[in-house]
Write an enzyme that holds these catalytic residues in place. Sequence first.
Site, PDB file in Angstrom:
ATOM      1  CB  ALA A   1      -0.946   0.049   0.945  1.00 46.96           C
TER       2      ALA A   1
ATOM      3  CG  HIS B   1       5.627  -0.072  -3.369  1.00 46.89           C
ATOM      4  ND1 HIS B   1       5.812  -1.393  -2.478  1.00 46.89           N
ATOM      5  CD2 HIS B   1       6.905   0.366  -3.597  1.00 46.89           C
ATOM      6  CE1 HIS B   1       6.745  -1.453  -2.273  1.00 46.89           C
ATOM      7  NE2 HIS B   1       7.610  -0.647  -2.683  1.00 46.89           N
TER       8      HIS B   1
HETATM    9  P1  AMP Z   1      11.657  -0.056  -2.768  1.00 43.35           P
HETATM   10  O1  AMP Z   1      10.723  -1.349  -3.477  1.00 43.35           O
HETATM   11  O2  AMP Z   1      11.450  -0.622  -1.094  1.00 43.35           O
HETATM   12  O3  AMP Z   1      12.562   0.179  -2.999  1.00 43.35           O
HETATM   13  O4  AMP Z   1      10.071   1.203  -2.156  1.00 43.35           O
HETATM   14  C1  AMP Z   1      10.368   1.778  -3.488  1.00 43.35           C
HETATM   15  C2  AMP Z   1      10.212   3.506  -2.888  1.00 43.35           C
HETATM   16  O5  AMP Z   1       7.998   3.183  -1.865  1.00 43.35           O
HETATM   17  C3  AMP Z   1      10.564   4.138  -2.102  1.00 43.35           C
HETATM   18  O6  AMP Z   1      10.851   5.709  -2.537  1.00 43.35           O
HETATM   19  C4  AMP Z   1       9.655   4.005  -0.876  1.00 43.35           C
HETATM   20  O7  AMP Z   1      10.564   4.825  -0.162  1.00 43.35           O
HETATM   21  C5  AMP Z   1       8.774   3.997  -0.769  1.00 43.35           C
HETATM   22  N1  AMP Z   1       8.775   3.190   0.154  1.00 43.35           N
HETATM   23  C6  AMP Z   1       8.820   1.754   0.433  1.00 43.35           C
HETATM   24  N2  AMP Z   1       7.947   1.973   1.443  1.00 43.35           N
HETATM   25  C7  AMP Z   1       6.860   2.857   1.986  1.00 43.35           C
HETATM   26  C8  AMP Z   1       5.544   3.162   3.045  1.00 43.35           C
HETATM   27  N3  AMP Z   1       5.288   2.186   3.659  1.00 43.35           N
HETATM   28  N4  AMP Z   1       5.145   4.235   2.680  1.00 43.35           N
HETATM   29  C9  AMP Z   1       5.408   5.199   1.370  1.00 43.35           C
HETATM   30  N5  AMP Z   1       6.279   4.937   0.534  1.00 43.35           N
HETATM   31  C10 AMP Z   1       6.972   3.807   0.921  1.00 43.35           C
END
Ligand code: AMP
Length: 276
Positions: A31, A33
């Site tokens: 959620a 993402h």
């Molecule tokens: P990742 O797939 O973990 O590399 O994350 C991709 C993007 O989603 C990055 O910009 C993260 O900071 C963001 N993101 C990951 N978890 C969350 C979250 N719980 N709330 C908001 N954005 C998130």
Amino acid sequence: MGLKILRHVRDFSPIAAGTVGLVPTMGALHAGHSELIRVAASECETCVVSLFVNPTQFGPQEDFARYPRSEPSDFRLCEEAGADVVFCPSTEEMYPRKTTWIRVEGVSERWEGAHRPGHFDGVATVVAKLFHIVQPDRAYFGWKDFQQCAVLKRMVEDLNFRLDLRFLATVREPDGLAMSSRNTYLEAGDRAIAPLLFATLQEASARIRKDQLNASAIQQILQESRDRLASSGFDVDYLAMVDPADLSPIAQVCEGARLIVAARLGLTRLIDNCPV
Ligand code: AMP
């Protein structure tokens, strides 16, 4: 389905008229993402999501091989959240060679950078490549990865990328745990303890804000927070109050001051942050 799935860099010439928003992810979408995609889709004519588990940001002992991968459900989530295009390249497509790197000095060196050597070189390099491939007008990231936001902001300034960065609030589980693709690693017992990470930050932040505390009283609160986490079963890598621009540790509260934490529960490493 209306979602366009692209796997090759050559497919990106020119993708659309109007503003293009990019949401870079490593897949295993949740959620948090979804929220980035929803906002990007509402602000831009074309919303591109990249799904790429970037090997260069993982250390040799880290979880690259077991990082969760779930293309079909990721595609569904992207479409439901309003994405138009998904870019999911292979490793060979993104890294035919590994010879050129972007290093953002200073801001990338402490905290995550110190505990995960080379991590931010991998992040900065892959994000710069995605910016060149997709050519977005806006790119969307989560404050959840607070140091990553600061590193990318600095990279965009230093290298004159012509785009706006948008940073969005952390989406949490009802009990406060920041959503993360890695939460699926948590065993039931550790999952029950995990919300304490954010609760401890919030409590420390409230105590620091409440009175005009001097530097040593603030240090005391930070140490009590580390101790509380350790006695609850966390292995704390760091817990600190930092300047938001360069991530240097600060002794007194300043505009935008942030508490940041990284701690391990069993084999799972969790990070979080909260404003002071
Ligand atoms: P990742 O797939 O973990 O590399 O994350 C991709 C993007 O989603 C990055 O910009 C993260 O900071 C963001 N993101 C990951 N978890 C969350 C979250 N719980 N709330 C908001 N954005 C998130």
